[in-house]
Design an enzyme around this catalytic site. Structure first.
Site, PDB file in Angstrom:
ATOM      1  N   ALA A  11     -10.907  24.513  79.132  1.00  0.00           N
ATOM      2  CA  ALA A  11     -10.685  25.697  79.969  1.00  0.00           C
ATOM      3  C   ALA A  11      -9.391  26.394  79.562  1.00  0.00           C
ATOM      4  O   ALA A  11      -8.409  25.733  79.200  1.00  0.00           O
ATOM      5  CB  ALA A  11     -10.620  25.284  81.437  1.00  0.00           C
ATOM      6  N   SER A  12      -9.388  27.733  79.636  1.00  0.00           N
ATOM      7  CA  SER A  12      -8.168  28.464  79.294  1.00  0.00           C
ATOM      8  C   SER A  12      -7.353  28.780  80.543  1.00  0.00           C
ATOM      9  O   SER A  12      -6.232  29.260  80.446  1.00  0.00           O
ATOM     10  CB  SER A  12      -8.514  29.752  78.546  1.00  0.00           C
ATOM     11  N   SER A  13      -7.912  28.538  81.729  1.00  0.00           N
ATOM     12  CA  SER A  13      -7.179  28.744  82.991  1.00  0.00           C
ATOM     13  C   SER A  13      -7.898  27.971  84.093  1.00  0.00           C
ATOM     14  O   SER A  13      -9.072  27.575  83.923  1.00  0.00           O
ATOM     15  CB  SER A  13      -7.152  30.237  83.356  1.00  0.00           C
ATOM     16  N   GLN A  16     -10.947  29.892  85.091  1.00  0.00           N
ATOM     17  CA  GLN A  16     -12.118  29.697  84.233  1.00  0.00           C
ATOM     18  C   GLN A  16     -12.772  28.339  84.516  1.00  0.00           C
ATOM     19  O   GLN A  16     -14.009  28.240  84.563  1.00  0.00           O
ATOM     20  CB  GLN A  16     -11.715  29.794  82.748  1.00  0.00           C
ATOM     21  N   LEU A  56      -3.574  22.665  80.329  1.00  0.00           N
ATOM     22  CA  LEU A  56      -3.257  23.972  80.932  1.00  0.00           C
ATOM     23  C   LEU A  56      -1.801  24.004  81.386  1.00  0.00           C
ATOM     24  O   LEU A  56      -1.405  23.216  82.253  1.00  0.00           O
ATOM     25  CB  LEU A  56      -4.158  24.225  82.148  1.00  0.00           C
TER      26      LEU A  56
END
Ligand code: FAD
EC number: 1.-.-.-
Length: 288
Positions: A11-13, A16, A56
């Site tokens: 996941a990028s955030s 997300q 993250l």
């Protein structure tokens, strides 16, 4: 055991990660992987998709605020062990981190993974309970905060829903300064067969209050409310109350039983760990 094939997404955030979870009921969050991957190898968990949140930046690290310190859920045990801020402001965290597993596990395993997995023998649940932490959980409808004593819902069960992410752990400041953690480790796994966390605050006038939490003994870590209440009063009187506090902590506790420790032995280990933790926390210090 050989792992089975599984889809993997980094996941990028958090946002997300949440939308992937919402669209894929078979998906599971992956943080350090030190519990989930062994469970998958043993076929005790069978997620179809892993959503990696372990790197993250928004979930990593320790931030000091005026009245709290906040710990990102993907902060590793080793980072908690080494944190100068925590040593100064909330020393129970680095103290307990030193007795979690071994350096390899501590370098990958995260506090958030341990709290959400809620193994009855895990260390962080007792620390979170003794520090009166609040867990911040993000979901489709926004964020909510759950006090530690409402977070653990029974055997390997928490208030976190499958489509939610534990984002941060908030610890109120000032935190009690006299802290202790005593653990009887399982000789093969290193998990707690019984462990006790003690946090005592002593005011300048000698008035004290505190909290006690136990892990390993019952089907979930628990706050020993009655025993904790006995910490309130004159600090000078506490050494005489140790036996009563220990007795109160395990009244009406239904112990876990397994091949290593039956119920009576586990309860007795719990009493011994708590007594040692109380003695540590009450130890005279320079300036007393
Ligand atoms: C050999 C060994 C010895 C160990 N000894 C100890 C010990 O002495 N004491 C102890 O307490 N622990 C011990 N552990 C467990 C270790 O601390 C794990 O790393 C930890 O319990 C899980 O953290 P993780 O980051 O690896 O989580 P993962 O394995 O990645 O995830 C665990 C579970 O939590 C969920 N999850 C993870 N993060 C989040 C999040 N932010 N939001 C929502 N869900 C999430 C996952 O979906 C999964 O269900 C040991 C593990 C091993 C392999």
């Amino acid at each position: 055991m050989i792992p089975y094939e599984v889809e993997y997404l980094r996941a990028s955030s958090v946002q997300q990660a949440l939308s992937i979870l919402a669209q894929n009921p078979e998906a599971k969050i992956l943080a350090g992987g030190h519990t989930l991957l062994p469970m998958m190898k043993l076929r005790l968990a069978r997620p179809g998709l892993l959503v990696d949140i372990g790197r993250l930046p928004e979930l990593r690290g320790i931030v000091v605020h005026e009245d709290s310190v906040s710990i990102g859920s993907a902060t590793t045990h080793a980072e908690l062990e080494a944190s100068a801020e925590l040593k100064r402001l909330a020393p129970l965290f680095p103290l307990a981190a030193t007795v979690i597993a071994d350096p390899t596990v501590r370098n990958r395993g995260t506090i958030g993974g341990a709290l959400v997995h809620a193994d009855p023998s895990a260390d962080w649940p007792a620390v979170a309970l003794a520090m009166d932490a609040e867990m911040e959980v993000a979901g489709g409808q926004g964020s909510r905060r759950i006090p530690a004593h409402e977070f653990f819902a029974g055997f390997m069960s928490t208030a976190v829903e499958p489509d939610e992410v534990l984002t941060r752990i908030h610890v109120p400041l000032p935190a009690p300064g006299r802290v202790a953690y005593r653990k009887f480790r399982h000789p093969s796994s290193g998990y707690a067969v019984a462990a006790a966390a003690v946090a005592i605050n002593v005011a300048k006038d000698g008035y004290s209050w505190g909290r006690i939490a136990i892990t390993g003994v019952a089907d979930a870590a628990f706050r020993a409310w009655e025993a904790g209440a006995l910490l309130e009063g004159s600090f000078a009187d506490l050494p005489d109350k140790v036996d009563a506090i220990v007795e109160a902590a395990f009244t009406n506790v239904t112990p876990l039983e397994d091949n290593f420790a039956d119920g009576a032995y586990r309860l007795q280990l719990g009493r011994v760990m708590l007594k040692r933790a109380l003695v540590d926390a009450l130890e005279p210090r320079r300036g007393d």
